[in-house]
Design a protein around this motif. Structure first.
Motif, PDB file in Angstrom:
ATOM      1  N   UNK A 111       0.807  -1.233   0.000  1.00  0.00           N
ATOM      2  CA  UNK A 111       0.000   0.000   0.000  1.00  0.00           C
ATOM      3  C   UNK A 111       0.834   1.276   0.000  1.00  0.00           C
ATOM      4  N   UNK A 112       2.112   1.156  -0.324  1.00  0.00           N
ATOM      5  CA  UNK A 112       2.949   2.345  -0.417  1.00  0.00           C
ATOM      6  C   UNK A 112       2.514   3.142  -1.648  1.00  0.00           C
ATOM      7  N   UNK A 113       2.452   4.460  -1.499  1.00  0.00           N
ATOM      8  CA  UNK A 113       1.983   5.301  -2.592  1.00  0.00           C
ATOM      9  C   UNK A 113       3.114   6.149  -3.154  1.00  0.00           C
ATOM     10  N   UNK A 114       3.110   6.286  -4.462  1.00  0.00           N
ATOM     11  CA  UNK A 114       4.109   7.089  -5.157  1.00  0.00           C
ATOM     12  C   UNK A 114       3.412   8.044  -6.107  1.00  0.00           C
TER      13      UNK A 114
ATOM     14  N   UNK B  31       7.722   9.534  -3.130  1.00  0.00           N
ATOM     15  CA  UNK B  31       6.688   9.098  -2.208  1.00  0.00           C
ATOM     16  C   UNK B  31       5.535  10.094  -2.200  1.00  0.00           C
ATOM     17  N   UNK B  32       4.318   9.586  -2.202  1.00  0.00           N
ATOM     18  CA  UNK B  32       3.140  10.451  -2.230  1.00  0.00           C
ATOM     19  C   UNK B  32       2.851  10.955  -0.816  1.00  0.00           C
TER      20      UNK B  32
ATOM     21  N   UNK C 127       0.026  15.243  -2.501  1.00  0.00           N
ATOM     22  CA  UNK C 127      -1.403  15.061  -2.759  1.00  0.00           C
ATOM     23  C   UNK C 127      -2.057  16.405  -3.056  1.00  0.00           C
ATOM     24  N   UNK C 128      -1.632  17.402  -2.271  1.00  0.00           N
ATOM     25  CA  UNK C 128      -2.146  18.759  -2.438  1.00  0.00           C
ATOM     26  C   UNK C 128      -1.749  19.304  -3.817  1.00  0.00           C
TER      27      UNK C 128
ATOM     28  N   UNK D 150      -4.224  20.241  -7.099  1.00  0.00           N
ATOM     29  CA  UNK D 150      -4.174  21.524  -7.809  1.00  0.00           C
ATOM     30  C   UNK D 150      -3.882  21.295  -9.286  1.00  0.00           C
ATOM     31  N   UNK D 151      -2.903  20.430  -9.550  1.00  0.00           N
ATOM     32  CA  UNK D 151      -2.535  20.111 -10.929  1.00  0.00           C
ATOM     33  C   UNK D 151      -3.729  19.549 -11.691  1.00  0.00           C
ATOM     34  N   UNK D 152      -4.450  18.631 -11.055  1.00  0.00           N
ATOM     35  CA  UNK D 152      -5.594  17.982 -11.693  1.00  0.00           C
ATOM     36  C   UNK D 152      -6.655  19.004 -12.058  1.00  0.00           C
TER      37      UNK D 152
END
Ligand code: ZN
Length: 87
Positions: free
Chosen positions: A41-44, A54-55, A60-61, A65-67
């Protein structure tokens, strides 16, 4: 043989030996994606250099914003295409 007292996650051990099994969980932009290891469950995520990192909550923030910017840009591009094809 000493027994380890630390709570070692067996899937983490698996990843350490065989490598992570990353799956794309989110396409943020054309270049930026978020990944999650289906094992531990490691997030990148892809950072601004195009490398995986690493996420963290910070990323995430940034990705949120990018999305937002990306989807705005896409809808504007689609609108433009629609206008030119209609002309
Ligand atoms: Zn893993």
């Amino acid at each position: 043989m000493k027994k380890s007292t630390s709570a070692t996650n067996p899937s983490k051990l698996y990843c350490a030996i065989f490598g992570h099994n990353y799956k794309v969980t989110r396409q943020v932009t054309h270049h930026v994606k978020e990944y999650k290891c289906s094992c531990c469950k490691k997030e990148l995520t892809t950072n601004s250099n195009g490398h995986l990192t690493e996420l963290t909550p910070k990323f995430k923030e940034i990705n949120a914003t990018l999305a937002k910017i990306y989807s705005n840009k896409l809808s504007r591009m689609n609108a433009q295409r629609f206008n030119t094809s209609a002309a």
